[in-house]
Design a protein around this motif. Structure first.
Motif, PDB file in Angstrom:
ATOM      1  N   ALA A  49      -5.100  29.053-113.465  1.00 28.77           N
ATOM      2  CA  ALA A  49      -4.435  28.383-114.528  1.00 28.77           C
ATOM      3  C   ALA A  49      -4.730  27.090-114.724  1.00 28.77           C
ATOM      4  N   GLU A  50      -4.002  26.137-115.712  1.00 24.90           N
ATOM      5  CA  GLU A  50      -4.312  24.744-115.824  1.00 24.90           C
ATOM      6  C   GLU A  50      -3.098  23.991-115.316  1.00 24.90           C
ATOM      7  N   TYR A  51      -3.135  23.254-114.614  1.00 33.35           N
ATOM      8  CA  TYR A  51      -1.895  22.646-113.803  1.00 33.35           C
ATOM      9  C   TYR A  51      -1.955  20.960-114.397  1.00 33.35           C
ATOM     10  N   PHE A  52      -0.727  20.853-114.975  1.00 32.36           N
ATOM     11  CA  PHE A  52      -0.757  19.200-115.361  1.00 32.36           C
ATOM     12  C   PHE A  52       0.367  18.592-114.473  1.00 32.36           C
ATOM     13  N   CYS A  53       0.142  17.469-114.140  1.00 28.00           N
ATOM     14  CA  CYS A  53       1.329  16.534-113.382  1.00 28.00           C
ATOM     15  C   CYS A  53       1.759  15.675-114.550  1.00 28.00           C
ATOM     16  N   ALA A  54       3.083  15.135-114.294  1.00 28.82           N
ATOM     17  CA  ALA A  54       3.667  14.457-115.544  1.00 28.82           C
ATOM     18  C   ALA A  54       4.581  13.490-114.790  1.00 28.82           C
ATOM     19  N   VAL A  55       4.719  12.342-115.374  1.00 31.74           N
ATOM     20  CA  VAL A  55       5.924  11.220-115.146  1.00 31.74           C
ATOM     21  C   VAL A  55       6.716  11.351-116.402  1.00 31.74           C
ATOM     22  N   SER A  56       8.014  11.019-116.047  1.00 29.04           N
ATOM     23  CA  SER A  56       9.014  11.071-117.332  1.00 29.04           C
ATOM     24  C   SER A  56       9.366   9.386-117.128  1.00 29.04           C
ATOM     25  N   VAL A  57       9.421   8.997-118.643  1.00 32.24           N
ATOM     26  CA  VAL A  57       9.711   7.768-119.032  1.00 32.24           C
ATOM     27  C   VAL A  57      10.759   7.704-119.789  1.00 32.24           C
ATOM     28  N   LEU A  58      11.909   6.693-119.338  1.00 35.23           N
ATOM     29  CA  LEU A  58      12.934   6.597-120.441  1.00 35.23           C
ATOM     30  C   LEU A  58      12.751   5.356-121.276  1.00 35.23           C
ATOM     31  N   THR A  59      12.582   5.768-122.474  1.00 36.01           N
ATOM     32  CA  THR A  59      12.140   4.694-123.353  1.00 36.01           C
ATOM     33  C   THR A  59      13.341   4.386-124.690  1.00 36.01           C
ATOM     34  N   GLY A  60      14.226   3.436-124.369  1.00 35.74           N
ATOM     35  CA  GLY A  60      15.337   3.450-125.450  1.00 35.74           C
ATOM     36  C   GLY A  60      16.003   4.590-125.124  1.00 35.74           C
ATOM     37  N   THR A  61      16.349   5.197-126.279  1.00 35.28           N
ATOM     38  CA  THR A  61      17.161   6.390-126.356  1.00 35.28           C
ATOM     39  C   THR A  61      16.832   7.734-126.034  1.00 35.28           C
ATOM     40  N   ALA A  62      15.290   7.777-125.701  1.00 38.92           N
ATOM     41  CA  ALA A  62      14.786   8.898-125.403  1.00 38.92           C
ATOM     42  C   ALA A  62      13.641   8.952-124.077  1.00 38.92           C
ATOM     43  N   SER A  63      13.632   9.869-123.528  1.00 41.10           N
ATOM     44  CA  SER A  63      12.841  10.017-122.329  1.00 41.10           C
ATOM     45  C   SER A  63      11.396  10.835-123.013  1.00 41.10           C
ATOM     46  N   LYS A  64      10.350  10.277-122.197  1.00 36.08           N
ATOM     47  CA  LYS A  64       8.979  10.922-122.635  1.00 36.08           C
ATOM     48  C   LYS A  64       8.419  11.483-121.587  1.00 36.08           C
ATOM     49  N   LEU A  65       7.542  12.481-121.702  1.00 35.30           N
ATOM     50  CA  LEU A  65       6.565  12.931-120.511  1.00 35.30           C
ATOM     51  C   LEU A  65       5.239  12.233-120.953  1.00 35.30           C
ATOM     52  N   THR A  66       4.561  11.824-119.998  1.00 37.00           N
ATOM     53  CA  THR A  66       3.160  11.475-120.060  1.00 37.00           C
ATOM     54  C   THR A  66       2.485  12.465-119.004  1.00 37.00           C
ATOM     55  N   PHE A  67       1.613  13.244-119.679  1.00 35.31           N
ATOM     56  CA  PHE A  67       0.843  14.038-118.710  1.00 35.31           C
ATOM     57  C   PHE A  67      -0.480  13.398-118.175  1.00 35.31           C
ATOM     58  N   GLY A  68      -0.927  13.995-117.029  1.00 32.17           N
ATOM     59  CA  GLY A  68      -2.304  13.802-116.564  1.00 32.17           C
ATOM     60  C   GLY A  68      -3.027  14.530-117.522  1.00 32.17           C
ATOM     61  N   THR A  69      -4.640  14.505-117.065  1.00 34.87           N
ATOM     62  CA  THR A  69      -5.425  15.122-117.936  1.00 34.87           C
ATOM     63  C   THR A  69      -5.626  16.869-117.594  1.00 34.87           C
ATOM     64  N   GLY A  70      -5.036  17.149-116.449  1.00 37.92           N
ATOM     65  CA  GLY A  70      -4.967  18.477-116.068  1.00 37.92           C
ATOM     66  C   GLY A  70      -6.061  18.735-115.056  1.00 37.92           C
ATOM     67  N   THR A  71      -5.819  19.855-114.433  1.00 37.90           N
ATOM     68  CA  THR A  71      -6.680  20.262-113.247  1.00 37.90           C
ATOM     69  C   THR A  71      -6.751  22.074-113.604  1.00 37.90           C
ATOM     70  N   ARG A  72      -7.791  22.443-113.953  1.00 37.56           N
ATOM     71  CA  ARG A  72      -8.027  23.814-113.910  1.00 37.56           C
ATOM     72  C   ARG A  72      -8.600  24.469-112.701  1.00 37.56           C
ATOM     73  N   LEU A  73      -7.644  25.341-112.338  1.00 36.80           N
ATOM     74  CA  LEU A  73      -7.718  25.946-110.870  1.00 36.80           C
ATOM     75  C   LEU A  73      -8.495  27.460-110.939  1.00 36.80           C
ATOM     76  N   GLN A  74      -9.553  27.546-110.363  1.00 37.34           N
ATOM     77  CA  GLN A  74     -10.060  28.897-110.278  1.00 37.34           C
ATOM     78  C   GLN A  74     -10.066  29.406-109.036  1.00 37.34           C
ATOM     79  N   VAL A  75      -9.677  30.798-108.974  1.00 34.92           N
ATOM     80  CA  VAL A  75      -9.456  31.499-107.828  1.00 34.92           C
ATOM     81  C   VAL A  75     -10.435  32.683-107.599  1.00 34.92           C
ATOM     82  N   THR A  76     -11.354  32.486-106.770  1.00 35.20           N
ATOM     83  CA  THR A  76     -12.527  33.587-106.423  1.00 35.20           C
ATOM     84  C   THR A  76     -11.979  34.469-105.418  1.00 35.20           C
ATOM     85  N   LEU A  77     -12.926  35.644-105.323  1.00 30.00           N
ATOM     86  CA  LEU A  77     -12.645  36.694-104.495  1.00 30.00           C
ATOM     87  C   LEU A  77     -13.444  36.421-103.163  1.00 30.00           C
TER      88      LEU A  77
END
Lengths: 115, 115
Positions: free
Chosen positions: B87-115
């Motif tokens: 699958a694709e895996y995303f790391c993210a950090v949550s930031v409180l901005t004024g009255t709202a929180s926002k998620l900022t994501f990394g660019t993602g890592t695609r995990l491949q699993v082989t036999l």
């Protein structure tokens, strides 16, 4: 099974059409979000609603118009979209906005194609 | 500004091997960090979250992550990969901005699993 439900799952529309995306959650969450995700990219925040009021608009073009009729529903109205607007549109919700530690729960998205 | 960086856009492991997906954060305040997984044609599913309670966080599907302040890292691991982990895996950090929180994501890592 996701607790955030998005409809429709797929949508194909012409550039002159008007359509709406819908999102519903029954977890009692008071914050709801719209994201746009292009292929092989992370989600990009578009809008944030807090207690049914628009809290954040990430400089999204006016051809996208969000609406939050009540605490469980979130709509995204689409009009005069461009081909580059083709993407996966994700809805998310979280318990409230004042806790940055609250995780966001995502729906499965609407895959939008603009002809 | 708070941000996360994911090292490696694509990781391939054999079934049964250790999974290690890397995430480094940048933050001037204690961060709230999340790992999400996205399977094809689905939304994002929360794997685990770090909210300062414990540095070793256990999540769903056998995944865990360790918060290391000295290394500004929050790497995701799983002792033994399954084919279903692809699958694709995303790391993210949550930031409180004024009255709202926002998620900022990394660019993602695609995990491949082989036999």
């Amino acid at each position: 099974d996701t607790e955030v439900t998005q409809t429709p799952k797929h949508l194909v529309m012409g550039m002159t059409n008007k359509k709406s995306l819908k999102c519903e959650q029954h977890m009692g969450h008071r914050a709801m979000y719209w994201y746009k995700q292009k292929a092989k990219k992370p989600p990009e925040l578009m809008f944030v609603y807090s207690y049914e009021k628009l809290s954040i608009n990430e400089s999204v073009p006016s051809r996208f118009s969000p609406e939050c009729p009540n605490s469980s529903l979130l709509n995204l109205h689409l009009h005069a979209l461009q081909p580059e607007d083709s993407a996966l549109y994700l809805c998310a919700s979280s318990q409230d906005l004042m806790g940055a530690r609250q995780p966001q729960h995502f729906g499965d998205g609407t895959r939008l194609s603009i002809l | 500004a708070q941000s996360v960086t994911q090292l490696g856009s694509h990781v391939s492991v054999s079934e049964g091997a250790l999974v290690l997906l890397r995430c480094n954060y940048s933050s001037s305040v204690p961060p709230y960090l999340f790992w999400y997984v996205q399977y094809p044609n689905q939304g994002l599913q929360l794997l685990l979250k770090y909210t300062s309670a414990a540095t070793l966080v256990k999540g769903i599907n056998g995944f865990e992550a360790e918060f290391k302040k000295s290394e500004t890292s929050f790497h995701l691991t799983k002792p033994s990969a399954h084919m279903s982990d692809a699958a694709e895996y995303f790391c993210a950090v949550s930031v409180l901005t004024g009255t709202a929180s926002k998620l900022t994501f990394g660019t993602g890592t695609r995990l491949q699993v082989t036999l």
